[in-house]
Design an enzyme around this catalytic site. Structure first.
Site, PDB file in Angstrom:
ATOM      1  CD  GLU A 119      -0.919  19.396   9.404  1.00 47.56           C
ATOM      2  OE1 GLU A 119      -0.518  19.973   9.383  1.00 47.56           O
ATOM      3  OE2 GLU A 119      -0.998  18.590   8.143  1.00 47.56           O
TER       4      GLU A 119
ATOM      5  CG  HIS B 262       3.513   8.739   4.539  1.00 48.99           C
ATOM      6  ND1 HIS B 262       4.806   9.191   3.944  1.00 48.99           N
ATOM      7  CD2 HIS B 262       2.662   9.847   3.800  1.00 48.99           C
ATOM      8  CE1 HIS B 262       4.899   9.899   3.980  1.00 48.99           C
ATOM      9  NE2 HIS B 262       3.821  11.147   3.742  1.00 48.99           N
TER      10      HIS B 262
END
Lengths: 369, 446
Positions: free
Chosen positions: A103, A173
C-alpha cells in the site's frame, strides 16, 4: 490527461465447489457425495447470516443529467471510472493495472504520477489496509503543495477504498478510518451514501485539484440500487445535503449510517411525533460547518452517528464545533451514537454497530432532556 | 483479483554474487507487454509438455537435487567502478568520457562553489543567523557527476544532500540562501527548514524531511513513459534511507511496472551516527538490485567521471528500454550529519581527515584539470576569491531581506482556501491587532 488505476490483491475467497464438480471425482475415494449434510428443519440452530441493520432508500431518479440506468454502488463507481478513462485520449493496457502488494508503494506511486500532472486513481483493497500508506498520505500527499510553496502538488491523485461494516467483516474488513485523515490538513475525505451520490462525488474527487480519499461503503455495493446517469456529472465537495427537512432534531451521518438515521427519523415521527432534519455530511474534511450549524440553530438538538469508535471519532469534531457556534441555541447536550471503543468484532457485530434502536433511544433522551 | 507477474530469467555462471562490474540480467525477447504475452505463451506451451520440468508460476528455474544454500558474498562484494585513481589520473583510457574542457570546468566550479557555500552557511548557523544547515562535504562528486549526465528536463527526486545537482543546474545562490533564510524571495514561501530546496523550472522536486518517501514516487517515471516524454527520473537517497520500507516498495514497483528511473544511492558510510555495519548485513545496496530484477552497479562516488559514465549509460538505457537502474555511489560523509550533530562523538578525527586529504572528489578532479593544463594555481586562487565573494554577497543580501507575509502561513494547504481555514486566518489577523507587539512582525512583510 492520462488516467491510471492500480490495485493490490488482498482477500482470498474460498468458493464452495458445486457438488457434481470436483467432489464428484472424490467419490472413488470413499467420500459420500455431498458430504456436507444440510441442517434438519426446526432444530434450534444458530442464526444464519444477519439481516441488514439498514434499509437502503433510493433517491428519486435524477432528471437533469440525461439518460439513466439502474446501477448498484460498485457499478456506479465503475461508471465513474469509465467516464474518467474516456477523457484520456491515450489508450492501452498500461492505464489500468495491478501493482505489487504494497500500500505504501501504491500510494507513493500514485503521488509520483500525480506530480507530473497525470491523473492517478489508486485503489486500496480495504480501508483497513490503508495504514501502511499513512506516511505517504499524511507526510507527502497532503503536504506536497504547501511545503513546495505551490511549485509542486499531487492534486490529481485520488485514493478510493471500500469502507465500513459489512455484516461479517470483523476487525480487518469493517473499519471506517475517516477520523485519522480528518486530522490532516491538505487532503479531502469523502463518503457517499448511494450509487448516484457515489458517481458524482467520485468524479468530483478525481477532478479536484487536491489529493482526495474516497471511501465506498462496501455493504452498499450490491444492496444499494438506483437510477444513475450514464454521462458524467459532478456533486460538489464540502457540501452537506439536507435530505429531509425537520424542526425538532438534527441528525447527521455519512455513508451507510445515513440510511439508519433516515429510518430513525421515521420512527421518531411515528412514535414520538418528532420532526427530524436529516443531513448527509458527504465530505468529512473540509466539512460543511454552515449547513450543520444552520440546522442546529433551527432545531436546537443534534445527534451524530457513525460506525467508527466513539473516542476521537469525527462526531467529536462536529460536536465541538457546533457547541462553539450554536451554544445558546442548544436545548440538550449533543448526542453521539457510535461504535464502541473496541476493535470491530466479528460475532458481536449486531451489538457493536450504532443501529436504529440505539439512535432512537438517544434521540428520545434528547427530546426528554 | 488476479495479479499477473512476468518473471525475468536470471542467468549467472555461479550462484555466488561475484559479478562483473555491470550485472546483466538477460531477458529472452523484447521488454514490455509483448514480453509478458510471449512469456505466458511459453509457459502455457511448457505446461502441456510431459517433461519433468518445474511448472511453478512463481519462478523460472531448473530443478536441483543437491541441498545447497546460496551464500551471500560480502567478503568480496560487487566491485567498484572507477575511471580515475586517487591522484586524478585516468586508469583505463577507453573509459575516459573525454568531456570538453568547458564541461569539466563546470563540474569543478559547481563542486567548489557548493563547498564554499556550505562553509559559509554552516558558520551562519553556528552564529545563530539561520536555524539549521546540512553540508555536502565529500559528496560533491556524486551530485555533479550524475547531474551532468542527465538531460536538463529529467526529473530529480532528492533526499536532502544533493544540493550540488541544483548547483550544476545553475540554481542561483540567491535562491539557495532565500530558502535557508526563509525570506520573501524563497520560492517555498518560508514553510520548510533550511536545505529543503525545490525548483520547478529546473525539475528538482521539493525536498521533504521524511526519509525514502520519494522512492516509491517512481510513478513519475511511469507517467513519463506513458507520455513518451523521453524523460528519465532520478531518485537520490542514502544507504540509511535504503533500509526504509519505502525503498523496498519503490524498487519493486519500478522493476515490475518497467519505469525509466535511475535509483542513485549515496553510500557515505553513516546515517547520522549509525555506521553501515549497523545498517545492513548484505553487500550494500547494489546487491539488492538484482533481487528485484534491477540492473545494478557500484561506483566510486568520489570519482566524478565514474559517476558520470554510469549515470549516462543508465539514463540512456532506462529511457530506451523502460527499466530501472540502480547505482550505488560509494563515498564518505566528511561533514557532520547536520548542524545538530557532532560526529566526533562516534568517529575518529583521523578517519575524517583521511577522506578529506587523500580521497576527495574536488582534489581528484583538480589533479585531472591540472594535468590537462586546463587549470593552474593562479586560477585556483582567483576562483576561490571570486566564489567566496559571490557567496558572501548573496548571503548578506539574503540576510537583509524581510520574511514573507504571515498570511502565507495559511495558503496552499489546498489549491483553494477552505472556509474554516479562512476563519482561522482572520482570527490570527485579529489577534495580532491586539497582541502584535509580542510577535516579530518587524521582520515580516506587511
Amino acid at each position: 490527461m492520462a488516467a491510471v488505476c492500480a490495485t493490490g490483491c488482498r482477500l482470498l475467497r474460498l468458493c464452495a465447489a458445486a457438488v457434481e464438480g470436483p467432489w464428484g471425482r472424490l467419490r472413488g475415494l470413499g467420500l459420500a457425495r455431498g458430504f456436507l449434510q444440510p441442517k434438519p428443519d426446526g432444530e434450534d440452530v444458530a442464526p444464519r447470516r444477519q439481516v441488514a441493520h439498514f434499509t437502503f432508500q433510493p433517491d428519486p431518479e435524477p432528471r437533469e443529467y440525461g439518460q439513466t440506468q439502474k446501477m448498484n454502488l460498485f457499478q456506479s463507481v465503475t461508471s465513474a471510472l469509465d467516464n474518467s478513462l474516456a477523457k484520456d485520449p491515450t489508450a492501452g493496457k498500461d492505464r489500468v493495472f495491478n501493482t505489487p502488494l504494497c500500500e505504501q508503494g501504491i500510494v507513493g506511486f500514485g503521488i509520483g504520477i500525480a506530480v507530473t500532472g497525470a491523473t492517478a486513481i489508486a485503489e486500496i483493497q480495504f480501508a483497513d489496509y490503508i495504514f501502511p500508506a499513512f506516511d505517504q498520505i499524511v507526510n507527502e500527499a497532503a503536504k506536497y503543495r504547501y511545503r513546495s510553496g505551490d511549485l509542486f502538488n499531487c492534486g490529481s491523485l485520488t485514493i478510493r477504498s471500500p469502507w465500513g461494516c459489512v455484516g461479517h467483516g470483523a476487525l480487518y474488513h469493517s473499519q471506517s478510518p475517516e477520523a485519522f485523515f480528518a486530522h490532516c490538513p491538505g487532503i479531502k475525505v469523502v463518503v457517499p451514501r448511494s450509487p448516484f451520490q457515489a458517481k458524482g462525488l467520485l468524479l468530483s474527487c478525481i477532478e479536484d485539484k487536491n489529493p482526495c480519499i474516497f471511501f465506498e461503503p462496501k455493504i452498499l455495493y450490491r444492496a444499494a440500487v438506483e437510477q444513475v446517469p450514464i454521462e458524467p456529472y459532478n456533486i460538489p465537495l464540502s457540501q452537506a445535503e439536507v435530505i429531509q427537512e425537520g424542526s425538532d432534531v438534527t441528525l447527521v451521518a455519512w455513508g451507510t449510517q445515513v440510511h439508519v438515521i433516515r429510518e430513525v427519523a421515521s420512527m421518531a415521527q411515528e412514535r414520538l411525533g418528532v420532526s427530524c432534519e436529516v443531513i448527509d455530511l458527504r465530505t468529512i474534511v473540509p466539512w460543511d460547518v454552515d449547513t450543520v450549524c444552520k440546522s442546529v440553530i433551527k432545531t436546537g438538538r443534534l445527534l451524530i452517528s457513525h460506525e467508527a469508535p466513539l473516542t476521537g471519532g469525527f462526531a467529536s469534531e462536529i460536536s465541538s464545533t457546533v457547541q462553539e457556534e450554536c451554544f445558546l441555541n442548544l436545548e440538550a447536550p449533543i448526542s453521539r451514537v457510535c461504535g464502541y471503543d473496541t476493535p470491530f468484532p466479528h460475532i458481536f457485530e449486531p451489538f457493536y454497530i450504532p443501529d436504529k434502536w440505539k439512535c432512537y433511544d438517544a434521540l428520545r433522551k434528547m427530546i426528554n432532556y | 483479483m488476479a495479479v499477473a507477474i512476468a518473471v525475468p530469467r536470471v542467468w549467472g555462471p555461479s550462484r555466488s554474487l561475484r559479478q562483473a562490474a555491470l550485472l546483466l540480467l538477460r531477458r529472452p525477447g523484447p521488454r514490455g507487454i509483448a514480453r509478458n504475452h510471449l512469456h505466458r505463451q511459453q509457459q502455457q506451451q511448457q505446461f502441456s509438455s510431459l517433461d519433468d520440468k518445474p511448472q511453478f508460476p512463481g519462478a523460472s528455474a531448473e530443478f536441483i537435487d543437491k541441498l545447497e544454500f546460496i551464500q551471500p558474498n560480502v567478503i568480496s562484494g560487487i566491485p567498484i567502478y572507477r575511471v580515475m585513481d586517487r591522484q586524478g589520473q585516468i586508469i583505463n583510457p577507453s573509459e575516459d568520457p573525454h568531456l570538453p574542457q568547458e564541461k569539466v570546468l563546470k563540474l569543478y566550479k559547481s563542486m567548489t562553489l557548493l563547498n564554499t557555500m556550505d562553509r559559509i552557511l554552516y558558520e551562519s548557523q553556528r552564529q545563530g543567523r539561520i536555524s539549521f544547515y546540512m553540508t555536502n562535504y565529500g559528496e560533491e562528486g556524486t551530485h555533479v557527476g550524475s547531474a551532468a549526465a542527465l538531460d536538463n528536463t529529467d526529473l530529480v527526486f532528492g533526499q536532502y544532500r544533493e544540493a550540488g545537482v541544483l548547483m550544476y543546474r545553475d540554481y542561483p545562490l540567491e535562491l539557495f540562501m532565500a530558502q535557508c533564510y526563509g525570506n520573501v524571495s524563497d520560492l517555498g514561501k518560508g514553510r520548510q527548514m533550511p536545505v529543503h530546496y525545490g525548483c520547478k523550472e529546473r525539475h528538482f522536486v521539493t525536498i521533504s524531511s521524511p526519509l525514502a518517501t520519494q522512492i516509491p514516487q517512481v510513478g513519475a517515471a511511469y507517467a513519463a513513459k506513458r507520455a513518451n516524454a523521453n524523460r528519465a527520473v532520478i531518485c537520490y537517497f542514502g544507504e540509511g534511507a535504503a533500509s526504509e520500507g519505502d525503498a523496498h516498495a519503490g524498487f519493486n514497483f519500478a522493476a515490475t511496472l518497467e519505469c525509466p528511473i535511475i535509483f542513485f544511492c549515496r553510500n557515505n558510510g553513516y546515517a547520522i551516527s549509525t555506521p553501515t555495519s549497523e545498517q545492513y548485513r548484505g553487500d550494500g545496496i547494489a546487491a539488492r538490485g538484482p533481487g528485484y530484477g534491477i540492473m545494478s552497479i557500484r561506483v566510486d562516488g568520489n570519482d566524478v567521471f565514474a559517476v558520470y559514465n554510469a549515470t549516462r549509460e543508465a539514463r540512456q538505457r532506462a529511457v530506451a528500454e523502460n527499466q530501472p537502474f540502480l547505482i550505488e555511489a560509494m563515498t564518505y560523509r566528511i561533514g557532520h550529519h547536520s548542524t545538530s550533530d557532532d560526529s566526533s562523538a562516534y568517529r575518529s578525527v583521523d578517519e575524517v581527515n583521511y577522506w578529506d586529504k587523500q580521497d576527495h572528489p574536488i582534489s581528484r578532479l583538480r589533479h585531472y584539470l591540472l594535468s590537462c593544463g586546463w587549470w593552474d594555481d593562479e586560477q585556483e586562487k582567483a576562483w576561490r576569491k571570486q566564489s567566496r565573494k559571490k557567496v558572501m554577497e548573496a548571503f548578506e543580501q539574503a540576510e537583509r531581506k524581510l520574511k514573507p507575509n504571515p498570511n502565507l502561513l495559511f495558503s496552499d494547504v489546498y489549491q483553494e482556501m477552505p472556509a474554516q481555514l479562512r476563519k482561522q486566518q482572520e482570527s490570527l489577523a485579529h489577534h495580532l491587532q491586539t497582541y502584535g507587539e509580542h510577535y516579530p512582525l518587524d521582520h515580516f512583510e506587511k
